[in-house]
Design an enzyme around this catalytic site. Sequence first.
Site, mmCIF file in Angstrom:
data_model
loop_
_atom_site.group_PDB
_atom_site.id
_atom_site.type_symbol
_atom_site.label_atom_id
_atom_site.label_comp_id
_atom_site.label_asym_id
_atom_site.label_seq_id
_atom_site.Cartn_x
_atom_site.Cartn_y
_atom_site.Cartn_z
ATOM 1 C CE LYS A 168 -12.209 1.845 0.945
ATOM 2 N NZ LYS A 168 -11.646 2.859 1.809
ATOM 3 C CD GLU A 206 -3.335 0.146 2.006
ATOM 4 O OE1 GLU A 206 -4.380 -0.436 1.707
ATOM 5 O OE2 GLU A 206 -3.075 0.524 3.160
ATOM 6 C CG HIS A 230 7.611 -29.602 -0.290
ATOM 7 N ND1 HIS A 230 8.112 -30.864 -0.534
ATOM 8 C CD2 HIS A 230 8.405 -29.075 0.673
ATOM 9 C CE1 HIS A 230 9.145 -31.086 0.260
ATOM 10 N NE2 HIS A 230 9.343 -30.007 0.997
#
Length: 438
Positions: free
Chosen positions: A429, A294, A315
């Site tokens: 948003k 961010e 793995h």
Amino acid sequence: MENTLNHIRVGVENAVPFAGADEFEAAKSNAVKAYNELLNVSGAGNDFLGWLDLPSDISKNLIGEIEETAYYLRRKSDVIVVVGIGGSYLGSRAVIEALQDSFKFLHKKKRRYPMIVFAGQNISEDYHAELIDALDRLKYSVIVISKSGTTTEPAIAFRLLRANLIKKYGHEVAASRIVAVTDGSKGALKSLADKERYRTFVIPDDVGGRYSVLSPAGLLPIACAGFDIKQFIKGAEEMETALRGHDKPEDNPAMLYAATRNLLYQNGKAIEMLVSFNPSLAYFIEWWKQLFGESEGKENKGIFPAGAVYSTDLHSLGQFVQEGARNLFETFLWIEKPKKNLSVPMEKSNQDGLDYIAGKNLNYVNEKAMLGTIKAHKDGGVPCITISAPELREKYLGALMYFFEFSCAISAYMLGVNPFNQPGVEAYKKNMFNLLGK
Ligand code: PA5
């Protein structure tokens, strides 16, 4: 090259050879410029530098109030639900998960402190319904954390939990089981907390969410989990003094780390994986991802922060890291001393062929796995930085978190972006609100 300050060691000897020596010198002098910008308060977003002195500025009174509130909540709760998203929950979760017994949930009888669980970090119907269902049978309290006080995810979770608390205990008792951590003067949560007379703590105006772990947003849940916030703050404060007192990458590990990751970025390594050989650090890696992602990912620039827990992920992702696209570097976060002691047992029959390590501690084997991985990945074209701390204890976690915050600010200034805003999180948003008809 490596350096150590306050027990945090950064080694870049397996990373720097991937670039020219002159480029490394240029990166180091850019780190010095960024360091000066940060400490002279002349860089972008300089009204959000409150985190810089959070450890040294925090008052004894505030620490006392946090500890007293934590004690009060602990006494009345089997479970404390921390409601928050992004910077409002990742810091405390990282510390709690790093310090707590990984199998705490199996030790119901000898548990001294309540379980800490998290809500409002997603909008999943199942997650929240299952949580409320489980809470119905338990005594619980809620810490709701939102700096803006208007974020949708925690607001929904808090509405649900508040209704459930009221149903379970009645209005007045429910209010006594809620603590709000929010802005000092504005936001919907602040208004509600004032109206309902919730105990309240403030996230200072000049501290952004992802830099707030040393404010009540991080400290209160950590104290509720039974961990020593004084030691956590002490470790951060010692790191604050040390980093602010060293202005050269040669003696300042945060500058060395920032310079090296930017050097690698300039050389086509656009992805950084923070990897640990300790599963207790999985949420520390999540916190770090948010902090760097961010802060740096803007204006079409930035190093993409990814994470892995080894040897588990050797793995799965290990194949890609060893032989896939050569656009990544790794930062190994190593904790030198484990909390517990366990060695590989001797077995007469040796049917599994493990006797060559019988008697050796698991940490010894784990360290060899790390050293082997660094060598393999470096040979495969992946630069490797190493960062180590002595133990998973409050003090060193405080030091590590301050170290990463400081490095992140320098690194973002080196990239030429404002580390303290997040304009990009608004886009989803806006669309969500449109779709919901807000
Ligand atoms: O780092 C940040 O600023 C964000 O991740 C915020 O912490 C997150 O969006 C939550 O915001 P708020 O605390 O205002 O609810």
